[in-house]
Design a protein around this motif. Structure first.
Motif, mmCIF file in Angstrom:
data_model
loop_
_atom_site.group_PDB
_atom_site.id
_atom_site.type_symbol
_atom_site.label_atom_id
_atom_site.label_comp_id
_atom_site.label_asym_id
_atom_site.label_seq_id
_atom_site.Cartn_x
_atom_site.Cartn_y
_atom_site.Cartn_z
ATOM 1 N N ILE A 102 18.890 15.902 -9.244
ATOM 2 C CA ILE A 102 18.814 16.013 -10.706
ATOM 3 C C ILE A 102 18.400 14.686 -11.341
ATOM 4 N N SER A 103 18.952 13.570 -10.873
ATOM 5 C CA SER A 103 18.623 12.265 -11.475
ATOM 6 C C SER A 103 17.144 11.952 -11.315
ATOM 7 N N LYS A 104 16.584 12.284 -10.142
ATOM 8 C CA LYS A 104 15.159 12.054 -9.932
ATOM 9 C C LYS A 104 14.312 12.957 -10.827
ATOM 10 N N ALA A 105 14.758 14.213 -10.973
ATOM 11 C CA ALA A 105 14.015 15.162 -11.818
ATOM 12 C C ALA A 105 14.048 14.723 -13.280
ATOM 13 N N LEU A 106 15.223 14.303 -13.753
ATOM 14 C CA LEU A 106 15.326 13.843 -15.137
ATOM 15 C C LEU A 106 14.505 12.577 -15.367
ATOM 16 N N GLU A 107 14.446 11.702 -14.371
ATOM 17 C CA GLU A 107 13.647 10.488 -14.487
ATOM 18 C C GLU A 107 12.162 10.831 -14.616
ATOM 19 N N ARG A 108 11.717 11.831 -13.825
ATOM 20 C CA ARG A 108 10.315 12.242 -13.916
ATOM 21 C C ARG A 108 10.013 12.867 -15.272
ATOM 22 N N ILE A 109 10.943 13.661 -15.768
ATOM 23 C CA ILE A 109 10.759 14.271 -17.093
ATOM 24 C C ILE A 109 10.689 13.198 -18.168
ATOM 25 N N ASP A 110 11.580 12.204 -18.081
ATOM 26 C CA ASP A 110 11.595 11.110 -19.046
ATOM 27 C C ASP A 110 10.280 10.333 -19.012
ATOM 28 N N THR A 111 9.780 10.041 -17.813
ATOM 29 C CA THR A 111 8.523 9.294 -17.671
ATOM 30 C C THR A 111 7.350 10.099 -18.225
ATOM 31 N N ALA A 112 7.304 11.387 -17.885
ATOM 32 C CA ALA A 112 6.211 12.238 -18.358
ATOM 33 C C ALA A 112 6.227 12.356 -19.876
ATOM 34 N N THR A 113 7.426 12.471 -20.452
ATOM 35 C CA THR A 113 7.550 12.564 -21.911
ATOM 36 C C THR A 113 7.117 11.268 -22.584
ATOM 37 N N SER A 114 7.506 10.131 -21.991
ATOM 38 C CA SER A 114 7.107 8.830 -22.532
ATOM 39 C C SER A 114 5.591 8.687 -22.530
ATOM 40 N N GLN A 115 4.957 9.100 -21.446
ATOM 41 C CA GLN A 115 3.501 9.022 -21.358
ATOM 42 C C GLN A 115 2.833 9.926 -22.388
ATOM 43 N N ALA A 116 3.413 11.134 -22.560
ATOM 44 C CA ALA A 116 2.845 12.065 -23.538
ATOM 45 C C ALA A 116 2.979 11.519 -24.951
ATOM 46 N N ARG A 117 4.133 10.900 -25.255
ATOM 47 C CA ARG A 117 4.332 10.337 -26.594
ATOM 48 C C ARG A 117 3.413 9.153 -26.826
ATOM 49 N N THR A 118 3.201 8.337 -25.786
ATOM 50 C CA THR A 118 2.281 7.196 -25.913
ATOM 51 C C THR A 118 0.875 7.674 -26.173
ATOM 52 N N THR A 119 0.466 8.719 -25.460
ATOM 53 C CA THR A 119 -0.871 9.286 -25.664
ATOM 54 C C THR A 119 -1.010 9.824 -27.073
ATOM 55 N N GLN A 120 0.038 10.504 -27.564
ATOM 56 C CA GLN A 120 -0.010 11.058 -28.904
ATOM 57 C C GLN A 120 -0.093 9.951 -29.948
ATOM 58 N N ARG A 121 0.683 8.851 -29.752
ATOM 59 C CA ARG A 121 0.628 7.730 -30.702
ATOM 60 C C ARG A 121 -0.758 7.122 -30.745
ATOM 61 N N SER A 122 -1.411 7.068 -29.577
ATOM 62 C CA SER A 122 -2.747 6.476 -29.522
ATOM 63 C C SER A 122 -3.766 7.317 -30.271
ATOM 64 N N LYS A 123 -3.429 8.618 -30.490
ATOM 65 C CA LYS A 123 -4.349 9.504 -31.186
ATOM 66 C C LYS A 123 -4.079 9.553 -32.685
ATOM 67 N N ARG A 124 -3.050 8.849 -33.132
ATOM 68 C CA ARG A 124 -2.745 8.852 -34.554
ATOM 69 C C ARG A 124 -3.825 8.120 -35.331
ATOM 70 N N ILE A 125 -3.929 8.455 -36.590
ATOM 71 C CA ILE A 125 -4.960 7.856 -37.430
ATOM 72 C C ILE A 125 -4.648 6.381 -37.643
ATOM 73 N N GLU A 126 -5.649 5.545 -37.430
ATOM 74 C CA GLU A 126 -5.522 4.100 -37.629
ATOM 75 C C GLU A 126 -6.284 3.713 -38.886
ATOM 76 N N GLN A 127 -5.700 2.842 -39.676
ATOM 77 C CA GLN A 127 -6.347 2.435 -40.918
ATOM 78 C C GLN A 127 -7.086 1.117 -40.717
ATOM 79 N N ILE A 128 -8.326 1.084 -41.186
ATOM 80 C CA ILE A 128 -9.142 -0.119 -41.165
ATOM 81 C C ILE A 128 -9.500 -0.476 -42.597
ATOM 82 N N CYS A 129 -9.227 -1.725 -42.981
ATOM 83 C CA CYS A 129 -9.555 -2.186 -44.334
ATOM 84 C C CYS A 129 -10.912 -2.873 -44.313
#
Length: 303
Positions: free
Chosen positions: A74-101
């Motif tokens: 279970i600990s290994k499975a939860l660690e993989r889920i946590d890592t996969a979720t972190s990667q997905a959230r990082t990818t999503q943040r990178s797709k957010r709109i960036e403002q350029i002045c």
């Protein structure tokens, strides 16, 4: 896959924390819940599995053999889920709109850029372009500006400059200026009409010298803003020497007509600039590339 043997995920979190900390109380503190909630979730998990996972003592809990094996998996499975979720959230943040002045002059904004902003945001969906509209040259070290469009010769200390468009000067005026008269085609004919001159760049004076003609500019109407020069020509105040990029929309609408082209060999034009000492953000490069592409499209249309 039906996941028929998958237990409630919250129960797995509570079990993993209790097994790792070897205490229901410490697990409760870590998860910010009550000790009784941890106990209840683990009892539900044991009921779901059909066997005890802990040997409960007075002050401590110890994993059973099955509990120990289950914890490792279970600990290994939860660690993989946590890592996969972190990667997905990082990818999503990178797709957010960036403002350029982008700092840009009022004339260039009004006569060239504004009508292209909708197209920009359709084609570059993850960058929001915020405009800093001003006539003065911004200080990149002080003001919160990422890049700018400046008019000049491209030489600004400490700044990298990419040519957006070179000045292509044309003589223009409102068709209302002629009424029933034929359009003038030469400088002597133009000289009989009111002249709009830029006192900074003195395009008419330079053109007269270049072509070997005399042109009396004593009574010329003078505006030191290229946008105002175009607007004055649209309003039939006189014949102006204007930047084609700023006059193109009025020419397309029939508000202005072109009389002649003027070829000046200097390096004056509009440049995209940003600090050369700083690492260039990828979004700044993308905005710069789009602007240069759009300027290239316009040059193709004007030919």
């Amino acid at each position: 896959m039906t996941f028929a043997n998958l237990p409630p995920l919250n129960a797995l979190r509570y079990f993993e924390a209790a097994a790792r900390r070897r205490s229901f109380t410490l697990a409760a503190d870590e998860l910010h819940i009550t000790q009784s909630a941890v106990s209840q979730q683990i009892r539900n998990l044991e009921s779901f599995i059909g066997t005890a996972l802990f040997k409960r003592g007075i002050a401590t809990v110890v994993l059973t053999d099955i509990g120990r094996t289950y914890f490792e998996a279970i600990s290994k499975a939860l660690e993989r889920i946590d890592t996969a979720t972190s990667q997905a959230r990082t990818t999503q943040r990178s797709k957010r709109i960036e403002q350029i002045c982008l700092s840009v002059s009022p004339s260039f904004t009004h006569l060239w850029l504004v009508k292209r902003l909708s197209k920009f945001h359709q084609e570059v969906k993850d960058i929001q372009l915020a405009l800093n509209v001003t006539r003065h040259y911004v200080d990149f070290e002080v003001e919160n500006v990422d890049m700018a469009i400046r008019h000049g010769d491209g030489e600004w200390p400490g700044l990298h400059a990419d040519l957006l468009m070179k000045d292509h000067m044309i003589a223009v005026c409102s068709p209302r200026l002629f009424q029933a008269r034929a359009m003038p085609k030469s400088l002597p004919e133009i000289a009989s009409y009111p002249i709009i001159e830029d006192p900074v760049y003195r395009y008419w004076a330079r053109y007269a010298r270049q072509t070997g003609h005399q042109l009396d500019l004593t009574d010329a109407i003078q505006y030191d803003d290229s946008g105002v020069v175009v607007e004055a020509a649209i309003n039939a105040q006189g014949i102006a020497m204007a930047r084609e990029s700023l006059a193109s929309a009025a020419l397309a609408r029939g508000q202005l007509v072109k009389l002649l082209d003027a070829d000046f060999s200097d390096a004056l034009g509009y440049y995209i600039v940003f600090p050369s000492a700083h690492k260039v953000r990828r979004s700044v490069t993308r905005v710069s590339k789009w602007l240069r592409l759009e300027a290239s499209r316009e040059r193709t249309e004007l030919r």
